[in-house]
Motif scaffolding. Sequence first.
Motif, PDB file in Angstrom:
ATOM      1  N   UNK A  45      16.703 -11.416 -18.901  1.00 33.10           N
ATOM      2  CA  UNK A  45      15.198 -11.290 -19.158  1.00 33.10           C
ATOM      3  C   UNK A  45      14.637 -11.120 -17.922  1.00 33.10           C
ATOM      4  N   UNK A  46      13.728 -10.339 -18.348  1.00 38.34           N
ATOM      5  CA  UNK A  46      12.765  -9.433 -17.198  1.00 38.34           C
ATOM      6  C   UNK A  46      11.137  -9.436 -16.999  1.00 38.34           C
ATOM      7  N   UNK A  47      10.333  -9.740 -16.147  1.00 37.44           N
ATOM      8  CA  UNK A  47       9.290  -9.660 -16.450  1.00 37.44           C
ATOM      9  C   UNK A  47       8.739  -8.390 -16.026  1.00 37.44           C
ATOM     10  N   UNK A  48       7.426  -8.046 -16.431  1.00 40.05           N
ATOM     11  CA  UNK A  48       7.008  -6.499 -15.610  1.00 40.05           C
ATOM     12  C   UNK A  48       6.722  -6.574 -14.578  1.00 40.05           C
ATOM     13  N   UNK A  49       6.253  -7.980 -13.791  1.00 39.89           N
ATOM     14  CA  UNK A  49       6.293  -8.201 -12.191  1.00 39.89           C
ATOM     15  C   UNK A  49       7.666  -7.001 -11.548  1.00 39.89           C
ATOM     16  N   UNK A  50       8.740  -7.510 -12.397  1.00 41.32           N
ATOM     17  CA  UNK A  50       9.731  -7.803 -11.931  1.00 41.32           C
ATOM     18  C   UNK A  50      10.277  -5.956 -11.555  1.00 41.32           C
ATOM     19  N   UNK A  51      10.141  -5.455 -13.415  1.00 43.84           N
ATOM     20  CA  UNK A  51      10.302  -4.225 -13.414  1.00 43.84           C
ATOM     21  C   UNK A  51       9.674  -3.073 -12.509  1.00 43.84           C
ATOM     22  N   UNK A  52       8.408  -3.683 -12.169  1.00 40.24           N
ATOM     23  CA  UNK A  52       7.377  -2.764 -11.538  1.00 40.24           C
ATOM     24  C   UNK A  52       7.664  -2.834 -10.217  1.00 40.24           C
ATOM     25  N   UNK A  53       7.819  -4.100  -9.600  1.00 40.31           N
ATOM     26  CA  UNK A  53       8.509  -4.067  -9.009  1.00 40.31           C
ATOM     27  C   UNK A  53      10.062  -2.980  -7.411  1.00 40.31           C
ATOM     28  N   UNK A  54      10.834  -3.474  -9.185  1.00 37.78           N
ATOM     29  CA  UNK A  54      12.090  -2.594  -8.952  1.00 37.78           C
ATOM     30  C   UNK A  54      11.684  -0.144  -8.986  1.00 37.78           C
ATOM     31  N   UNK A  55      11.314  -0.218  -9.665  1.00 34.89           N
ATOM     32  CA  UNK A  55       9.994   1.142  -9.892  1.00 34.89           C
ATOM     33  C   UNK A  55      10.008   1.068  -8.474  1.00 34.89           C
ATOM     34  N   UNK A  56       8.642   0.225  -8.312  1.00 38.03           N
ATOM     35  CA  UNK A  56       8.020   1.215  -6.243  1.00 38.03           C
ATOM     36  C   UNK A  56       9.435   0.745  -5.411  1.00 38.03           C
ATOM     37  N   UNK A  57      10.451   0.121  -5.720  1.00 39.38           N
ATOM     38  CA  UNK A  57      11.162   0.676  -4.514  1.00 39.38           C
ATOM     39  C   UNK A  57      12.287   2.174  -4.736  1.00 39.38           C
ATOM     40  N   UNK A  58      12.291   2.397  -5.868  1.00 38.33           N
ATOM     41  CA  UNK A  58      12.671   3.639  -6.452  1.00 38.33           C
ATOM     42  C   UNK A  58      12.078   4.862  -5.543  1.00 38.33           C
ATOM     43  N   UNK A  59      10.917   4.715  -5.077  1.00 36.39           N
ATOM     44  CA  UNK A  59      10.459   6.067  -5.070  1.00 36.39           C
ATOM     45  C   UNK A  59      10.394   6.015  -3.570  1.00 36.39           C
ATOM     46  N   UNK A  60      10.660   7.894  -3.742  1.00 33.89           N
ATOM     47  CA  UNK A  60      11.454   8.829  -3.310  1.00 33.89           C
ATOM     48  C   UNK A  60       9.997   9.393  -2.726  1.00 33.89           C
ATOM     49  N   UNK A  61      10.265   9.372  -0.848  1.00 33.33           N
ATOM     50  CA  UNK A  61       9.267  11.034  -0.291  1.00 33.33           C
ATOM     51  C   UNK A  61      10.115  11.683   0.036  1.00 33.33           C
ATOM     52  N   UNK A  62       9.535  12.899  -0.550  1.00 34.39           N
ATOM     53  CA  UNK A  62      10.181  14.003   0.257  1.00 34.39           C
ATOM     54  C   UNK A  62       9.786  15.331   1.293  1.00 34.39           C
ATOM     55  N   UNK A  63      10.434  15.739   1.734  1.00 36.03           N
ATOM     56  CA  UNK A  63       9.632  17.255   2.831  1.00 36.03           C
ATOM     57  C   UNK A  63       9.423  18.804   1.919  1.00 36.03           C
ATOM     58  N   UNK A  64       8.717  19.849   2.353  1.00 39.69           N
ATOM     59  CA  UNK A  64       9.337  20.395   1.020  1.00 39.69           C
ATOM     60  C   UNK A  64      10.346  20.736   0.841  1.00 39.69           C
ATOM     61  N   UNK A  65      11.227  20.786   1.768  1.00 42.19           N
ATOM     62  CA  UNK A  65      13.316  21.275   0.144  1.00 42.19           C
ATOM     63  C   UNK A  65      13.452  20.049  -0.285  1.00 42.19           C
ATOM     64  N   UNK A  66      12.608  18.660  -0.224  1.00 43.92           N
ATOM     65  CA  UNK A  66      13.568  17.818  -1.088  1.00 43.92           C
ATOM     66  C   UNK A  66      12.607  17.660  -2.345  1.00 43.92           C
ATOM     67  N   UNK A  67      12.983  17.046  -3.494  1.00 43.50           N
ATOM     68  CA  UNK A  67      12.755  17.130  -4.452  1.00 43.50           C
ATOM     69  C   UNK A  67      12.033  15.354  -4.645  1.00 43.50           C
ATOM     70  N   UNK A  68      11.167  15.194  -5.031  1.00 43.33           N
ATOM     71  CA  UNK A  68       9.545  14.057  -4.808  1.00 43.33           C
ATOM     72  C   UNK A  68      10.736  13.816  -6.261  1.00 43.33           C
ATOM     73  N   UNK A  69       9.706  12.181  -6.092  1.00 44.35           N
ATOM     74  CA  UNK A  69      10.102  11.467  -7.704  1.00 44.35           C
ATOM     75  C   UNK A  69      10.620  10.035  -7.492  1.00 44.35           C
ATOM     76  N   UNK A  70      11.162   9.794  -8.641  1.00 38.10           N
ATOM     77  CA  UNK A  70      11.732   7.827  -8.945  1.00 38.10           C
ATOM     78  C   UNK A  70      13.286   8.147  -9.171  1.00 38.10           C
ATOM     79  N   UNK A  71      14.679   7.605  -8.429  1.00 33.04           N
ATOM     80  CA  UNK A  71      15.429   8.140  -8.902  1.00 33.04           C
ATOM     81  C   UNK A  71      15.778   6.810  -9.070  1.00 33.04           C
ATOM     82  N   UNK A  72      16.886   6.304  -9.858  1.00 31.05           N
ATOM     83  CA  UNK A  72      17.649   5.126 -10.497  1.00 31.05           C
ATOM     84  C   UNK A  72      18.648   5.502  -9.649  1.00 31.05           C
TER      85      UNK A  72
END
Length: 90
Positions: free
Chosen positions: A63-90
């Motif tokens: 089982x999961x809670x929405x808090x667990x799932x949201x924390x997982x998503x937030x931990x996967x945020x990738x910030x890129x520069x001009x040449x990198x793709x931005x997004x969420x990578x699982x």
Amino acid sequence: MFIFELFFIALFSLSCQHLFRMDDIELMDVKASADYLRVSTSFLYQLVGFKKIKHIRIGSKIMFTKQILNEFLLSKIVEGGNNERKGIYL
């Protein structure tokens, strides 16, 4: 002695209600969690198997809670520069 045990159990359950209320926590099974994350259930099972995502195990159910799932998503945020793709990578 029996009356004392009942009194203690009643007192303990009343005090614990303030610390932890199940009404506030919505548990989601693997199917609902996979839909929430927009991934397949098999991929979510892989994340659990490799211990990449926190989860709650009740017997054989995962089982999961929405808090667990949201924390997982937030931990996967990738910030890129001009040449990198931005997004969420699982």
